[in-house]
Design a protein around this motif. Structure first.
Motif, PDB file in Angstrom:
ATOM      1  N   ALA A   1      15.405 -62.741 -22.109  1.00  0.00           N
ATOM      2  CA  ALA A   1      14.778 -61.492 -21.928  1.00  0.00           C
ATOM      3  C   ALA A   1      14.023 -61.307 -20.715  1.00  0.00           C
ATOM      4  O   ALA A   1      13.114 -62.163 -20.537  1.00  0.00           O
TER       5      ALA A   1
ATOM      6  N   ALA B   1       8.764 -57.338 -22.185  1.00  0.00           N
ATOM      7  CA  ALA B   1      10.175 -57.750 -22.044  1.00  0.00           C
ATOM      8  C   ALA B   1      10.858 -56.271 -21.465  1.00  0.00           C
ATOM      9  O   ALA B   1      10.482 -55.222 -21.979  1.00  0.00           O
TER      10      ALA B   1
ATOM     11  N   THR C   1      15.866 -55.407 -27.773  1.00  0.00           N
ATOM     12  CA  THR C   1      16.999 -56.195 -27.929  1.00  0.00           C
ATOM     13  C   THR C   1      16.243 -57.678 -28.161  1.00  0.00           C
ATOM     14  O   THR C   1      16.798 -58.398 -28.988  1.00  0.00           O
ATOM     15  N   LEU C   2      14.948 -57.770 -27.724  1.00  0.00           N
ATOM     16  CA  LEU C   2      14.398 -59.117 -27.947  1.00  0.00           C
ATOM     17  C   LEU C   2      13.810 -59.220 -29.383  1.00  0.00           C
ATOM     18  O   LEU C   2      14.055 -60.288 -29.995  1.00  0.00           O
TER      19      LEU C   2
END
Length: 228
Positions: free
Chosen positions: A41, A186, A191-192
């Motif tokens: 990330a 991030a 997505t993280l």
């Protein structure tokens, strides 16, 4: 006091070495500590333009001083300081690019800020993770009295990770601290968070010393079966 001073100097020297190592990784377009199955990330978005602009201004200052300072000794000293400052700015940027946050295959999280911070959070310590935009004031790396660790980039964090139990880590200057909540930035927070919530294969735990030093990068091999 003398022993503490030596320890601090060693810590700073270690930062210097890792920073210049990151320059080599950056040129080679490689990343540190990101396995083939890990999710990396990036977090440099908010600071890249500012950091590179500052680096450019340092270069301009170096050229200007070379033209206006007539004394060789003073000119040499200023030139050294300016070149060193430019190198430090590039090393910080390179370290942030080549040392992203990483979600490992076993669900553990590695929170980093360039070559200055490396915090490993085991999967068992992660209670909840969510997208959470905040704008903390103060230094990029700061821990509050309540155990909340802010790892901000451009004075902002985008992900909050609540821990099931406290996790010990080493601060940039070598002091140990304990985090109960970690807030980090991030560039793609959703997505993280999704990567942290994904079911994981069980893998052998890393040695406890690695969680504090952040120096070892022993590869983990997934075992059969899935964790809940």
């Amino acid at each position: 006091m003398r022993r503490d001073g030596v320890r601090l100097l060693r810590r700073l020297a270690g930062h210097e070495v890792r920073g210049f190592q990151s320059l080599g990784l950056w040129v080679a377009r490689r990343r540190h500590g990101v396995g083939g199955d890990g999710h990396a990330a990036a977090y440099t978005g908010p600071q890249t333009a500012t950091l590179l602009a500052f680096t450019f201004l340092c270069v301009v200052e170096t050229v200007a001083l070379a033209l206006v300072v007539p004394w060789p000794l003073v000119h040499g000293a200023l030139l050294f300081l300016d070149v060193y400052t430019v190198a430090q700015c590039l090393a910080l940027h390179a370290a942030c690019v080549t040392r992203p946050h990483v979600v490992a295959p076993d669900g553990s999280l590695r929170v980093r800020y360039g070559h200055l911070l490396d915090l490993r959070v085991p999967a068992s310590a992660i209670a909840r993770a969510r997208v959470d935009h905040r704008f903390p004031e103060g230094r990029a790396i700061r821990i509050g009295d309540d155990g909340t660790l802010d790892v901000a980039v451009g004075n902002q964090t985008t992900v909050t990770v609540e821990l099931a139990h406290p996790v010990e880590f080493v601060r940039p200057l070598g002091r140990r601290a304990t985090a109960r909540v970690v807030r980090l930035h991030a560039d793609d927070p959703r997505t993280l968070v999704d990567a942290l919530r994904r079911p994981r294969a069980e893998v052998p735990a890393a040695p406890a010393a690695d969680a504090l030093t952040g120096e070892a990068d022993a590869p983990a091999r997934p075992a059969e079966g899935c964790a809940a």
